[in-house]
Design an enzyme around this catalytic site. Structure first.
Site, PDB file in Angstrom:
ATOM      1  N   SER A  53       9.362  46.218 -71.891  1.00 37.07           N
ATOM      2  CA  SER A  53      10.036  46.499 -70.598  1.00 37.07           C
ATOM      3  C   SER A  53      11.455  46.385 -70.986  1.00 37.07           C
ATOM      4  CB  SER A  53       9.799  45.640 -69.235  1.00 37.07           C
ATOM      5  OG  SER A  53       9.646  44.463 -69.651  1.00 37.07           O
ATOM      6  N   GLU A 190      -2.801  45.191 -64.548  1.00 45.15           N
ATOM      7  CA  GLU A 190      -1.381  45.661 -63.935  1.00 45.15           C
ATOM      8  C   GLU A 190      -1.833  46.694 -63.013  1.00 45.15           C
ATOM      9  OE1 GLU A 190       2.986  47.444 -64.753  1.00 45.15           O
ATOM     10  OE2 GLU A 190       1.660  46.595 -66.533  1.00 45.15           O
TER      11      GLU A 190
END
Length: 271
Positions: A53, A190
């Site tokens: 990320s 997730e």
């Protein structure tokens, strides 16, 4: 609870499994630089994820796909230097493990060797299971990642909820068991339905770290998101614990005003 203890010994991958068996919740946040990692480590977080990320948060890319092994090594090294308590997990970026087991093992070894991180994280299940086994056989702890796997955004066509249908839900459970059997010490799930996540938590003896998946054995969030530094990102699962963006902006505005008005530096702040 580990995060309330005065004893700040280094967290290990095996301690993750022990924490699940004791019913202790695991805390994880992302960091990409020494200063932020130092603050998170001192605050007692159990694990710091050097996430790919960073492609979004640090580099301004729309996806995680562009970030390279070389770039992840720079971020990982900076974070690892800061941590005397937290387990440091480094994401293996897109393209570093999908082509072959040999390439994946080679890149995992390089990442751990050149960063000082404690473990790596890979996205996927049966498709990469031989690579996962190879990395673990090389002596490197592996955290799995299933559900919404951002490196597959082009395949999925977006970042929507995954495993809503029975077939995909069953594959996720099968993949989670496969990762556990291969030797993974934890798995991130997730953006999946909370009921499916609950089933995975009950089925696995390794901890499930959730993000947008409801109650789990632990939770992970992007550090800048939970601190309110990224104001434009507001998914349902995100809880903001501070408004750091406003604090920074107000401080900078005051600094600009003080300099322009010749109020800074003062006589006391001069040599």
């Amino acid at each position: 609870m580990a995060y309330l203890s005065d004893e700040k010994k280094k967290v290990t991958s095996q301690m993750f499994i022990e924490m699940k068996h004791r019913g202790e919740k695991i805390t994880m946040l992302t960091a990409y630089d020494y200063t932020m990692a130092s603050l998170l480590d001192q605050a007692g977080v159990d694990a710091i994820l050097v996430g790919d990320s960073a492609s979004n948060v640090m580099q301004g890319n729309m996806t995680t796909l562009p970030i390279t092994v070389d770039e992840m090594i720079v971020y990982g090294r900076s974070v690892a230097k800061a941590c005397s308590h937290a387990l440091v997990i480094c994401d293996m970026p897109f393209g570093s493990y999908q082509a072959s087991r040999e390439e994946g093992v080679r890149n995992a070894i390089r990442i751990v060797k050149e960063t000082g991180c404690d473990a790596v994280k890979l996205e996927g299940g049966s498709e990469i299971i031989e690579t996962v086994r190879g990395i673990i056989h090389a002596g490197i702890p592996v955290c799995g990642h299933l559900g919404l796997t951002p490196q597959s955004v082009n395949k999925f066509g977006g970042y929507g909820l995954r495993a809503k249908e029975e077939a995909e839900a069953q594959k996720l459970l099968d993949d989670a068991l496969m990762l556990q059997a291969a030797g993974c010490f934890a798995v991130v799930l997730e953006k999946i339905p909370a009921a499916l996540n609950k089933k995975a938590c009950e089925m696995l003896h390794i901890p499930v770290i959730g993000i947008g998946a409801g109650a789990s054995d632990g939770q992970v969030l992007v550090g800048q998101d939970m601190l309110g530094m990224n104001q434009g990102f507001a998914p349902k699962f995100l809880r903001r614990y501070a408004d750091v963006a406003t604090v920074i902006q107000n401080a900078v505005k005051q600094y600009v005003q003080d300099v322009r008005n010749a109020d800074f530096p003062s006589i006391e702040e001069s040599y």
